[in-house]
Design an enzyme around this catalytic site. Structure first.
Site, PDB file in Angstrom:
ATOM      1  N   GLU A 120       0.860  -1.198   0.000  1.00  0.00           N
ATOM      2  CA  GLU A 120       0.000   0.000   0.000  1.00  0.00           C
ATOM      3  C   GLU A 120       0.882   1.230   0.000  1.00  0.00           C
ATOM      4  O   GLU A 120       2.057   1.154   0.338  1.00  0.00           O
ATOM      5  CB  GLU A 120      -0.827   0.051   1.307  1.00  0.00           C
ATOM      6  CG  GLU A 120      -1.757  -1.098   1.495  1.00  0.00           C
ATOM      7  CD  GLU A 120      -2.334  -1.124   2.907  1.00  0.00           C
ATOM      8  OE1 GLU A 120      -2.198  -0.135   3.653  1.00  0.00           O
ATOM      9  OE2 GLU A 120      -2.922  -2.156   3.253  1.00  0.00           O
ATOM     10  N   LYS A 122       2.150   4.671   1.669  1.00  0.00           N
ATOM     11  CA  LYS A 122       2.228   5.227   3.020  1.00  0.00           C
ATOM     12  C   LYS A 122       1.839   6.697   2.926  1.00  0.00           C
ATOM     13  O   LYS A 122       2.570   7.500   2.355  1.00  0.00           O
ATOM     14  CB  LYS A 122       3.640   5.075   3.574  1.00  0.00           C
ATOM     15  CG  LYS A 122       3.761   5.502   5.029  1.00  0.00           C
ATOM     16  CD  LYS A 122       5.125   5.111   5.578  1.00  0.00           C
ATOM     17  CE  LYS A 122       5.241   5.332   7.072  1.00  0.00           C
ATOM     18  NZ  LYS A 122       4.829   6.618   7.551  1.00  0.00           N
ATOM     19  N   ASP A 124       1.127  10.441   4.037  1.00  0.00           N
ATOM     20  CA  ASP A 124       1.871  11.303   4.961  1.00  0.00           C
ATOM     21  C   ASP A 124       0.941  12.354   5.570  1.00  0.00           C
ATOM     22  O   ASP A 124       0.908  13.503   5.157  1.00  0.00           O
ATOM     23  CB  ASP A 124       3.025  11.965   4.202  1.00  0.00           C
ATOM     24  CG  ASP A 124       4.020  12.608   5.147  1.00  0.00           C
ATOM     25  OD1 ASP A 124       3.925  12.345   6.370  1.00  0.00           O
ATOM     26  OD2 ASP A 124       4.878  13.363   4.674  1.00  0.00           O
ATOM     27  N   TYR A 231      -6.828   0.109   7.805  1.00  0.00           N
ATOM     28  CA  TYR A 231      -6.720  -0.932   8.830  1.00  0.00           C
ATOM     29  C   TYR A 231      -8.032  -1.041   9.577  1.00  0.00           C
ATOM     30  O   TYR A 231      -8.591  -0.019   9.976  1.00  0.00           O
ATOM     31  CB  TYR A 231      -5.588  -0.539   9.789  1.00  0.00           C
ATOM     32  CG  TYR A 231      -5.119  -1.625  10.740  1.00  0.00           C
ATOM     33  CD1 TYR A 231      -4.957  -2.930  10.315  1.00  0.00           C
ATOM     34  CD2 TYR A 231      -4.805  -1.311  12.057  1.00  0.00           C
ATOM     35  CE1 TYR A 231      -4.507  -3.907  11.187  1.00  0.00           C
ATOM     36  CE2 TYR A 231      -4.342  -2.282  12.943  1.00  0.00           C
ATOM     37  CZ  TYR A 231      -4.199  -3.575  12.500  1.00  0.00           C
ATOM     38  OH  TYR A 231      -3.754  -4.535  13.362  1.00  0.00           O
ATOM     39  N   LYS A 317      10.525   3.912   3.240  1.00  0.00           N
ATOM     40  CA  LYS A 317      10.343   5.354   3.040  1.00  0.00           C
ATOM     41  C   LYS A 317      11.181   5.882   1.889  1.00  0.00           C
ATOM     42  O   LYS A 317      12.345   5.506   1.732  1.00  0.00           O
ATOM     43  CB  LYS A 317      10.673   6.100   4.336  1.00  0.00           C
ATOM     44  CG  LYS A 317       9.659   5.738   5.414  1.00  0.00           C
ATOM     45  CD  LYS A 317       9.692   6.603   6.638  1.00  0.00           C
ATOM     46  CE  LYS A 317       9.349   8.021   6.452  1.00  0.00           C
ATOM     47  NZ  LYS A 317       9.129   8.763   7.662  1.00  0.00           N
ATOM     48  N   CYS A 416      13.178  51.280   2.752  1.00  0.00           N
ATOM     49  CA  CYS A 416      13.022  52.688   3.109  1.00  0.00           C
ATOM     50  C   CYS A 416      14.150  53.226   3.983  1.00  0.00           C
ATOM     51  O   CYS A 416      14.145  54.396   4.347  1.00  0.00           O
ATOM     52  CB  CYS A 416      11.675  52.914   3.801  1.00  0.00           C
ATOM     53  SG  CYS A 416      11.600  52.199   5.448  1.00  0.00           S
ATOM     54  N   CYS A 431      10.793  46.300  10.073  1.00  0.00           N
ATOM     55  CA  CYS A 431      10.941  47.724   9.790  1.00  0.00           C
ATOM     56  C   CYS A 431       9.790  48.443  10.508  1.00  0.00           C
ATOM     57  O   CYS A 431       8.628  48.138  10.249  1.00  0.00           O
ATOM     58  CB  CYS A 431      10.871  47.984   8.281  1.00  0.00           C
ATOM     59  SG  CYS A 431      10.627  49.731   7.917  1.00  0.00           S
TER      60      CYS A 431
HETATM   61  S1  IVH Z   1      -0.699   0.516   8.950  1.00  0.00           S
HETATM   62  C1  IVH Z   1      -0.345  -1.557  13.024  1.00  0.00           C
HETATM   63  N1  IVH Z   1      -0.857   1.553   6.559  1.00  0.00           N
HETATM   64  O1  IVH Z   1       2.324   5.388   9.127  1.00  0.00           O
HETATM   65  C2  IVH Z   1      -0.163  -0.942  11.690  1.00  0.00           C
HETATM   66  N2  IVH Z   1      -0.007   2.910   8.304  1.00  0.00           N
HETATM   67  O2  IVH Z   1       4.776   4.816  10.907  1.00  0.00           O
HETATM   68  C3  IVH Z   1      -0.868   0.351  11.572  1.00  0.00           C
HETATM   69  N3  IVH Z   1       0.513   5.210   7.604  1.00  0.00           N
HETATM   70  O3  IVH Z   1       0.968   5.569  12.331  1.00  0.00           O
HETATM   71  C4  IVH Z   1      -0.421   1.218  10.509  1.00  0.00           C
HETATM   72  N4  IVH Z   1      -0.087   4.979   5.509  1.00  0.00           N
HETATM   73  O4  IVH Z   1      -0.143   6.956  10.503  1.00  0.00           O
HETATM   74  C5  IVH Z   1      -0.501   1.756   7.833  1.00  0.00           C
HETATM   75  N5  IVH Z   1      -1.109   2.330   4.387  1.00  0.00           N
HETATM   76  C6  IVH Z   1      -0.764   2.532   5.661  1.00  0.00           C
HETATM   77  C7  IVH Z   1      -0.281   3.786   6.103  1.00  0.00           C
HETATM   78  C8  IVH Z   1       0.101   3.928   7.452  1.00  0.00           C
HETATM   79  C9  IVH Z   1       0.382   5.803   6.420  1.00  0.00           C
HETATM   80  C10 IVH Z   1       1.045   5.876   8.819  1.00  0.00           C
HETATM   81  C11 IVH Z   1       0.234   5.671  10.049  1.00  0.00           C
HETATM   82  C12 IVH Z   1       1.140   5.061  11.068  1.00  0.00           C
HETATM   83  C13 IVH Z   1       2.494   5.388  10.526  1.00  0.00           C
HETATM   84  C14 IVH Z   1       3.492   4.344  10.937  1.00  0.00           C
END
Ligand code: IVH
Length: 676
Positions: A120, A122, A124, A231, A317, A416, A431
């Site tokens: 998936e 991630k 931000d 989740y 990351k 100025c 200023c």
């Molecule tokens: S799963 C127990 N899936 O990343 C697992 N987290 O560093 C729960 N995040 O706190 C997290 N995209 O805020 C999951 N596709 C994704 C995510 C994701 C962003 C964030 C989330 C989490 C942090 C972990």
């Protein structure tokens, strides 16, 4: 104990009861007002009770309590305990993360061969946990410290894609995901903040976080947050894999991303990473990596958790892109409020698809911390931030002569020439020549004509700059001496625009005193503060002579604002402007309005305002209700006589009104009623 001694005791105990109950009631009202944005007490009743509590506390210093509502001001109610803290049912863990593709491969290879991995994006933003009980969204809890978070439900309700009610869902359900501010919204918000010279958000994540903390759900709604869920938790949930759960969540109407893939090999995982490393730049929201999760839920259980994160998942990351370039020159920009911002002018470089040649250096301290000077080789990075930033300098290979070159912040205004000042506790140099420093004066003119101030049309920033350059506008009072032929003689303007501008200038003479006061642009006197000051000081003449004590006795006016007002009227150039505005016929005093003449057609009626309006603002309607003898209330109850309903009325209010049979009235009907 004799009788004489008993009497004061009895009084004291009944006073103590009163004090306790007032504290409780006012704290509750503060919560309803600041957190729920739904007060159930009129401002007047609130003020009266607050005064009574203040009197009681003054008479009994022995009952002092630092937590009393008398000891808190509105804004820190929000900051300190605005949202209820809630304990997470399941701790909110983080993910083990890595920037190395090798480590991702190692993690995947250690899993049993046939295990499926869900890949998936991630996202931000900020994690959020949505609680549903019997299909109804009851809490929306931020991560907090992982064990306890803030329940920001009123703000989450502004996200349209999140269902507030589910059909055929389990009794108890929790969905977790990420709250985000899309790039487009983030950029628009920052543009707005730039115009108002408010600090910019460095990235959409900070902007989303600042937005979720707001105590004003209407403002949150305006900013346009969005959300992706990734989740699901709960008991007796359907499905045996993570992917099935996400599909289930999608079918219940939750926003689940399409960028999800069930991978059957390490190669497929790596291909997903490679694809999204570039493709993510086309997404409407910020992402900072890829999350990989074991698909089979039984396998997840077997793998279990470390203290901080699940063993069945890992985050990869993306590295921020970084380039080395030369800092050619540092220039200094003067903002509309006189703040001096140093800007790095760089040898142009390509970074994440755009050419970068300028970067903000924020302030003097920032430059000193980086230890940079003109001629240095510096690293520029563009990561989660849309604005490129200088993250450090190349220490080696610097020619001796250049790297030892010292940096000196200017001592006078580049526009100025006025000596700069640095307010204690602030990072910025400023200023102080508010009245005639060109960018500050143009800023003042723009503010004066703006919609919420004098609402003069046709004088945009370009026209103001043009008229300023031609010597026609050197003070806000000059607006009222503009002549049609002077305007019409300008390139791009002509007679038609001259007529329009002058008609609008004429119209502005009707703007009431409170808005005129706001339009003057006294530092820190915003729209709401101006209203409060104008209520107490009903003319510029009385305000001009107000003492610091008198000024600070107005709600919301602290020492700094009082000092700014006093300094404003101490400057002879401002006094001259005020005199000229008065002579031009601007409303520098409140219109005497005898409320005895206003028909009290709403006497005894309790009215709730909801939704957005086109003919008047909410505040104006509130005032009209009070002027006509009615009472404003924030929430619908059986005591509500009717709802003044605008567009987009909140669904919960609407439902409540229906169930209680409370009448809805639109703004035309309302205006007809009070004008009848
Ligand atoms: S799963 C127990 N899936 O990343 C697992 N987290 O560093 C729960 N995040 O706190 C997290 N995209 O805020 C999951 N596709 C994704 C995510 C994701 C962003 C964030 C989330 C989490 C942090 C972990």
């Amino acid at each position: 104990m004799n009788k004489k001694e008993q009497i004061p005791d009895l009084f004291a105990s009944s006073e103590h009861d009163e004090l306790t109950s007032l504290r409780k009631e006012l704290a509750e009202q503060n919560y309803k007002y600041y957190v729920l944005s739904a007060p159930t007490m009129s401002d007047r009743e609130f003020d009266e009770k607050m005064h009574r509590l203040q009197d009681l506390e003054a008479a009994h210093p022995e009952w002092y309590d630092p937590n009393s509502p008398t000891q808190k001001v509105g804004s820190d109610i929000g900051k300190q305990d605005g949202f209820p803290r809630i304990r997470h049912r399941y701790p909110m863990l983080s993910l083990a993360n890595t920037y190395s593709r090798e480590e991702v491969e190692d993690w995947a290879r250690k899993l049993p061969d046939e295990v499926e991995i869900v890949a998936e994006l991630k996202y931000d933003g900020l994690s959020i946990s949505l609680w549903y009980e019997n299909g109804i969204l009851t809490h929306a809890v931020t991560r907090g410290d992982g064990t306890e978070g803030d329940d920001v439900l009123p703000n989450i309700r502004t996200i349209r894609s999140i269902p507030q009610r589910l059909h055929d869902a389990p009794e108890r359900l929790e969905l977790r995901g990420e709250v985000l501010l899309p790039w487009e919204r983030f950029e628009a918000l920052n543009k707005e903040r730039e115009q108002q010279e408010e600090p910019l958000f460095a990235n959409p994540r900070n902007a989303a976080s600042g937005t979720l903390k707001l105590q004003d759900a209407q403002e949150v709604a305006r900013r346009g947050l969005t959300c992706y869920l990734y989740y699901m938790l709960g008991e007796n949930l359907p499905g045996t894999t993570h992917y099935e759960r996400l599909e289930q969540a999608r079918s219940w109407g939750f926003p689940v991303s399409d960028a999800i893939k069930v991978c059957h090999s390490v190669d497929e995982v790596m291909a997903f990473i490679a694809y999204w490393d570039t493709e993510r730049k086309n997404l409407p929201v910020a992402t900072d990596g890829i999350v990989l999760k074991v698909n089979d839920l039984a396998r997840q259980d077997e793998l279990g958790y470390t203290a901080k994160s699940p063993r069945w998942a890992i985050a990869y990351k993306f590295a921020a892109e970084r380039q080395l370039t030369t800092l050619k020159q540092i220039t200094y920009q003067v903002g509309r409020t006189g703040v001096i911002t140093p800007v790095a002018n760089l040898e142009p470089i390509q970074l994440s698809g755009t050419v970068v040649q300028r970067a903000t250096l924020h302030n003097e301290d920032f430059i000193r911390q980086l230890g940079i000077a003109e001629g240095d080789k510096v690293y520029v990075e563009k990561g989660g931030e849309i604005i490129p930033k200088i993250v450090g300098k190349e220490e080696s290979n610097q020619p001796e002569a250049i790297s030892s070159q010292s940096f000196a912040f200017p001592t006078t205004c580049p526009e100025c020439g006025t000596p700069l000042v640095r307010v204690e506790g602030e990072a910025a140099w400023r200023c102080p020549n508010e009245v005639s420093c060109p960018p500050q004066l143009k800023g003042k003119l723009e503010h004066f004509v703006s919609r919420k101030a004098m609402n003069i049309e046709g004088l945009g920033s370009e026209t103001i700059a043009l008229l300023y350059d031609k010597g026609l506008l050197h003070s806000i009072a000059d607006i009222y001496s503009l002549r049609a032929e002077d305007i019409a003689a300008q390139e791009r303007l002509g007679e038609k625009s001259a007529q329009n501008i002058l008609a609008s200038v004429e119209q502005s003479k009707q703007v009431p005193w409170s808005r005129v006061l706001f339009a003057l642009g006294i530092r820190m006197v915003g729209e709401t503060t101006a209203k409060k000051i104008a209520k107490r000081f009903t003319s510029v003449d009385s305000l001009q002579w107000a003492t610091k004590e008198e000024l600070t006795s107005v709600e919301d006016v602290g020492e700094q604002i009082a000092d700014n007002i006093i300094a404003y009227f101490a400057d002879i150039r401002n006094l001259e402007t005020v005199t000229r505005l008065q002579a031009a016929g601007i409303q520098m005093a409140a219109q005497v309005q005898d409320t005895a003449d206003v028909p009290q057609v709403l006497a005894g009626k309790t009215i709730v305002i909801s939704g957005t309006f086109t003919r008047h603002s909410r505040d104006e309607y509130k005032q009209m209700i009070e002027d006509h003898g009615g009472k404003n209330s924030g929430s619908v109850s059986k005591n509500t006589d009717f709802i003044l309903a605008g567009d987009n009325m909140g669904p919960s209010k609407l439902e409540k009104a229906r169930s209680l049979g409370v009448q809805l009235m639109n703004e035309d009907e309302f205006l007809a009623l009070i004008n009848a």
